[in-house]
Scaffold this motif. Structure first.
Motif, PDB file in Angstrom:
ATOM      1  N   ALA A  34       0.826  -1.207   0.000  1.00 35.49           N
ATOM      2  CA  ALA A  34       0.000   0.000   0.000  1.00 35.49           C
ATOM      3  C   ALA A  34       0.863   1.260   0.000  1.00 35.49           C
ATOM      4  O   ALA A  34       0.528   2.269  -0.635  1.00 35.49           O
ATOM      5  N   ASN A  35       1.975   1.183   0.712  1.00 34.07           N
ATOM      6  CA  ASN A  35       2.876   2.334   0.834  1.00 34.07           C
ATOM      7  C   ASN A  35       3.411   2.782  -0.530  1.00 34.07           C
ATOM      8  O   ASN A  35       3.733   3.958  -0.724  1.00 34.07           O
ATOM      9  N   GLN A  36       3.503   1.843  -1.460  1.00 36.59           N
ATOM     10  CA  GLN A  36       4.002   2.159  -2.799  1.00 36.59           C
ATOM     11  C   GLN A  36       2.973   2.906  -3.644  1.00 36.59           C
ATOM     12  O   GLN A  36       3.319   3.452  -4.692  1.00 36.59           O
ATOM     13  N   ARG A  37       1.719   2.908  -3.192  1.00 32.91           N
ATOM     14  CA  ARG A  37       0.656   3.468  -4.007  1.00 32.91           C
ATOM     15  C   ARG A  37       0.138   4.809  -3.499  1.00 32.91           C
ATOM     16  O   ARG A  37      -0.850   5.331  -4.035  1.00 32.91           O
ATOM     17  N   VAL A  38       0.755   5.347  -2.449  1.00 34.81           N
ATOM     18  CA  VAL A  38       0.311   6.635  -1.911  1.00 34.81           C
ATOM     19  C   VAL A  38       1.356   7.705  -2.223  1.00 34.81           C
ATOM     20  O   VAL A  38       2.478   7.406  -2.646  1.00 34.81           O
ATOM     21  N   THR A  39       0.991   8.947  -2.020  1.00 34.47           N
ATOM     22  CA  THR A  39       1.896  10.058  -2.311  1.00 34.47           C
ATOM     23  C   THR A  39       3.046  10.089  -1.303  1.00 34.47           C
ATOM     24  O   THR A  39       2.976   9.476  -0.232  1.00 34.47           O
ATOM     25  N   ASP A  40       4.094  10.828  -1.639  1.00 35.10           N
ATOM     26  CA  ASP A  40       5.236  10.965  -0.736  1.00 35.10           C
ATOM     27  C   ASP A  40       4.803  11.522   0.617  1.00 35.10           C
ATOM     28  O   ASP A  40       5.354  11.152   1.656  1.00 35.10           O
ATOM     29  N   ALA A  41       3.817  12.411   0.593  1.00 35.08           N
ATOM     30  CA  ALA A  41       3.362  13.045   1.840  1.00 35.08           C
ATOM     31  C   ALA A  41       2.678  12.057   2.769  1.00 35.08           C
ATOM     32  O   ALA A  41       2.604  12.295   3.982  1.00 35.08           O
ATOM     33  N   ALA A  42       2.182  10.949   2.220  1.00 33.81           N
ATOM     34  CA  ALA A  42       1.461   9.970   3.033  1.00 33.81           C
ATOM     35  C   ALA A  42       2.285   8.740   3.378  1.00 33.81           C
ATOM     36  O   ALA A  42       1.915   7.978   4.283  1.00 33.81           O
ATOM     37  N   GLN A  43       3.388   8.523   2.693  1.00 35.25           N
ATOM     38  CA  GLN A  43       4.160   7.296   2.884  1.00 35.25           C
ATOM     39  C   GLN A  43       4.614   7.118   4.325  1.00 35.25           C
ATOM     40  O   GLN A  43       5.088   8.062   4.957  1.00 35.25           O
ATOM     41  N   ASN A  44       4.428   5.903   4.816  1.00 38.12           N
ATOM     42  CA  ASN A  44       4.814   5.477   6.174  1.00 38.12           C
ATOM     43  C   ASN A  44       3.968   6.116   7.273  1.00 38.12           C
ATOM     44  O   ASN A  44       4.229   5.872   8.451  1.00 38.12           O
ATOM     45  N   ASN A  45       2.965   6.925   6.902  1.00 38.71           N
ATOM     46  CA  ASN A  45       2.105   7.564   7.902  1.00 38.71           C
ATOM     47  C   ASN A  45       0.908   6.677   8.225  1.00 38.71           C
ATOM     48  O   ASN A  45      -0.252   7.089   8.109  1.00 38.71           O
ATOM     49  N   LEU A  46       1.186   5.451   8.637  1.00 39.55           N
ATOM     50  CA  LEU A  46       0.117   4.489   8.899  1.00 39.55           C
ATOM     51  C   LEU A  46      -0.714   4.913  10.104  1.00 39.55           C
ATOM     52  O   LEU A  46      -0.187   5.159  11.183  1.00 39.55           O
ATOM     53  N   ILE A  47      -2.032   4.956   9.898  1.00 42.22           N
ATOM     54  CA  ILE A  47      -2.977   5.267  10.978  1.00 42.22           C
ATOM     55  C   ILE A  47      -3.571   3.983  11.548  1.00 42.22           C
ATOM     56  O   ILE A  47      -3.576   3.759  12.753  1.00 42.22           O
TER      57      ILE A  47
END
Length: 201
Positions: A34-47
């Protein structure tokens, strides 16, 4: 020769059918995909992430992974994965999930940066926590046939996330009668059992 080719094709087809779910992703693998499919601003920001529709090996076939994403409405991006494939990437709609007064407003304003999981404190992958749950002494008389998994932090700040494992099982002496028995909550950093909400004797 033709019969050998037919046999090979039959074996290959059978392997494909029986193995279709065998590669179902663990939570960590699903998060990385999933991390590969989100923007740089969202990467690794798991909620948080939720796993449902578990297979015969008690691995969820569907993962919904939500990231904190300041660029989106509600500050959330959700990635849905099924059988190892990304099906959807879109905005995350926050359902009413927290009635505590200190966090009540987030049910309407979306996700907050303080909810992001510190990935260094997430040690227990989904397979490991399911194994712990299945081995729980109060389930010794049951065969676990399904699970639902939820990974999220119990509060704001730098705290370890928790796993909630909801159990579907049937008595070992029966071939039917499976039902949802409740849940077990574990610390995803240490593996400690934090709460037992199983409705079994």
């Amino acid at each position: 020769m033709r019969s050998n080719v037919g046999l090979c094709l039959a074996v290959f087809w059978a392997w494909g059918v029986s193995g279709a779910w065998a590669g179902t992703l663990t939570a960590r693998q699903a998060m990385n995909l999933a991390n590969q499919r989100v923007t740089d601003a969202a990467q690794n920001n798991l909620i948080w992430m939720e796993g449902t529709h578990s297979d015969a090996n008690l691995r969820p076939r569907i993962w919904e992974v939500t990231f904190y994403d300041p660029a989106r409405l509600n500050a959330g991006t959700m990635v849905r994965i099924q059988d190892d494939q990304v099906l959807k990437v879109g905005g995350a709609v926050r359902l009413f999930d927290d009635a505590r007064w200190t966090r009540f407003g987030r049910n309407f304003t979306g996700y907050h940066v303080n909810e992001i999981i510190n990935l260094k404190r997430w040690n227990l992958d989904s397979d490991a926590v399911v194994a712990k749950a299945v081995a729980h002494p109060r389930l010794s008389g049951y065969e676990v046939v399904g699970v639902r998994l939820l990974l999220r932090k119990p509060s704001d700040g730098d705290v370890a996330p928790n796993w909630r494992v909801t159990i579907r099982a049937r008595p070992r002496d029966r071939d039917s009668g499976a039902r949802w028995l409740g849940s077990l909550t574990y610390n995803a950093e240490t593996g400690e059992l934090l709460r037992d909400d199983l409705a079994v004797r």
